[in-house]
Design an enzyme around this catalytic site. Structure first.
Site, short mmCIF file in Angstrom:
data_model
loop_
_atom_site.label_atom_id
_atom_site.label_comp_id
_atom_site.label_asym_id
_atom_site.label_seq_id
_atom_site.Cartn_x
_atom_site.Cartn_y
_atom_site.Cartn_z
N TYR A 142 0.74 -1.07 -0.03
CA TYR A 142 0.01 0.06 0.17
C TYR A 142 0.84 1.32 -0.06
CZ TYR A 142 -4.90 -1.83 0.60
OH TYR A 142 -5.96 -2.49 0.68
N LYS A 193 2.99 -15.26 1.85
CA LYS A 193 3.13 -16.15 0.78
C LYS A 193 4.94 -16.21 0.76
CE LYS A 193 1.00 -16.92 -2.70
NZ LYS A 193 0.53 -18.31 -3.27
N ASP A 226 -3.28 -18.00 0.06
CA ASP A 226 -4.24 -18.69 -0.83
C ASP A 226 -4.90 -19.72 0.10
OD1 ASP A 226 -1.95 -20.06 -0.84
OD2 ASP A 226 -2.09 -20.62 -2.89
N ASP A 250 -6.48 -7.00 4.02
CA ASP A 250 -7.71 -6.35 3.25
C ASP A 250 -8.62 -7.38 2.47
OD1 ASP A 250 -9.02 -4.25 1.90
OD2 ASP A 250 -8.13 -4.50 0.25
N ASP A 254 -12.27 -9.06 4.16
CA ASP A 254 -13.60 -9.22 3.43
C ASP A 254 -14.26 -10.32 3.49
OD1 ASP A 254 -13.62 -6.34 2.93
OD2 ASP A 254 -14.05 -6.66 0.93
C1 IPM Z 1 -10.45 -1.11 3.71
C2 IPM Z 1 -10.74 -0.62 2.40
C3 IPM Z 1 -9.57 0.26 2.04
C4 IPM Z 1 -8.34 -0.57 1.66
C5 IPM Z 1 -9.88 1.09 0.93
C6 IPM Z 1 -11.11 2.04 0.96
C7 IPM Z 1 -8.54 2.40 0.65
O1 IPM Z 1 -11.01 -1.44 1.42
O2 IPM Z 1 -10.51 -0.72 4.69
O3 IPM Z 1 -10.24 -2.56 3.73
O4 IPM Z 1 -8.06 -1.09 0.89
O5 IPM Z 1 -7.64 -0.67 2.99
MG MG Z 2 -11.00 -3.64 2.24
#
Ligand code: IPM
Ligand code: MG
Length: 368
Positions: A142, A193, A226, A250, A254
């Site tokens: 990032y 990884k 993975d 990230d 999710d």
């Molecule tokens: C998160 C989001 C952010 C990230 C974006 C909005 C920059 O996806 O907080 O997970 O990638 O960190």
């Molecule tokens: Mg995210």
């Protein structure tokens, strides 16, 4: 004792409407628990760009640095999609994380019993699920340099990002994970990884060294990212604490979030290093995004933001009792059958954002 300074950055999309529900709880805490916060508000994301031409003004950044904690709603939306990278709404969030040095991102994924059936996995796989993902937040690909898009002499274009971690960056995030594991199930999965990336190999070696030197009582397993993605949907209850880098964190968070039935339910905390007095900068935000498609309609789920506020009470202000009260109120309201649209189930009562907020306060009144 001086009042705690709380900066509220509601942001874009559904941010303001879910944040209004937190303000109800803030009022309630002042009236019923004698807990008064000094609240200030600021702009971040697209709304800040519209007003100041930048997704995070210096003024807001200074307010964030001066606050005891920051509560953020959400940023972004199609309106700002075509902006240059440096002024996109998301850059405001990234700058806050970077300039407040919030290196540790705590993303719990837990399942409320009342919502277990809303998971896309079979109920028995997720009932009782309680995972803590510890994502490194200020390093890795990032922020790594070099980065950019260049045009080569032959006219072809080349995009570059750099995955990079130093020993100290790895050790401080691993330490957060081990400390959390000690208060939970005493198990850490470290995810990278190492089979293809040197930075992943370094990660693996350093995490193992720290565990052997300081946390022999915590079980540590290493897992490729993975495989971790696959295991999360195969048998998520094998995990307690997962520690991983910025990008894998990230993605995996999710994935873990969706296991719980709704992204709209999950809070997060981003925490910095302790200063000389033991205070840490911290920012709390729901995991979900700004959901521009439903913004302004009073139908968004405010529970993730309310639960982020509960995390703030716990981690920034040591107000465990109040955090538990708020979490209990959320659980009771769900058990009672109230649902916003995103978590609606047959036979339950669909309510608006504001009715959900009012119901939480009503429940708090019953609990105290
Ligand atoms: C998160 C989001 C952010 C990230 C974006 C909005 C920059 O996806 O907080 O997970 O990638 O960190
Ligand atoms: Mg995210």
């Amino acid at each position: 004792m001086a009042n705690k300074k709380l900066l509220i950055l509601a942001g874009d999309g559904i941010g303001p409407e879910v944040m209004s529900q937190v303000l109800r709880v803030v009022d309630w805490l002042a009236k019923k628990r004698n807990l008064v916060f000094d609240i200030s508000e600021g702009l971040v994301g697209g709304c800040s760009y519209d007003k100041f031409g930048t997704p995070l003004s210096d003024q807001t950044l200074e307010a964030a640095l001066a606050a005891d904690a920051v509560l953020l709603g959400a940023v972004g939306g199609p309106k700002w999609d075509s902006l240059p990278f440096e002024v996109k709404p998301e850059r405001g969030l990234l700058r806050l994380r970077k300039d407040l040095k919030l290196f540790a991102n705590l993303r719990p994924a837990f399942v409320f019993d009342a919502l277990a059936e809303a998971s896309s996995l079979k109920t028995e796989l997720v009932t009782g699920l309680d995972i803590m993902i510890v994502r490194e937040l200020t390093g890795g690909v990032y922020f790594g340099e070099p980065r950019g898009i260049e045009t080569l002499p032959n006219g072809e274009r080349r995009g570059v990002n750099t995955q990079v971690y130093t020993t100290s960056e790895i050790l401080r995030i691993a330490e957060v994970a081990f400390e959390l594991a000690k208060k939970r199930g005493n198990k850490v999965h470290s995810v990278e990884k190492a089979n293809v990336m040197e930075s992943g190999l370094l990660w693996r070696e350093e995490v193992q060294k720290l565990r052997d030197a300081k946390y022999p009582e915590v079980a540590l397993e290493h897992m490729y990212a993975d495989n971790c993605a696959m295991q999360l949907v195969r048998n998520p209850k094998q995990f307690d604490v997962i520690v991983t880098d910025n990008l894998f964190g990230d993605i995996l968070s999710d994935c873990a979030a969706m296991l719980t039935g709704s992204l709209g339910m999950l809070p997060s905390a981003s925490i910095g290093a302790a200063d000389a007095k033991g205070n840490r900068k911290a920012l709390y935000e729901p995991v979900h995004g700004s959901a521009p498609d439903i913004a302004g309609r009073d139908i968004a789920n405010p529970l993730a933001t309310l639960l982020s506020f509960a995390m703030m009470l716990r981690y920034s202000f040591d107000m465990e009792e109040d955090a538990l009260l708020l979490e209990k109120a959320v659980k009771t309201v769900l058990d009672g059958g109230l649902r916003t649209g995103d978590i609606m189930q047959p036979g339950k009562a669909k309510v608006s954002t504001s009715v959900m907020g009012e119901s939480i306060v009503r429940e708090l009144n019953k609990l105290v």
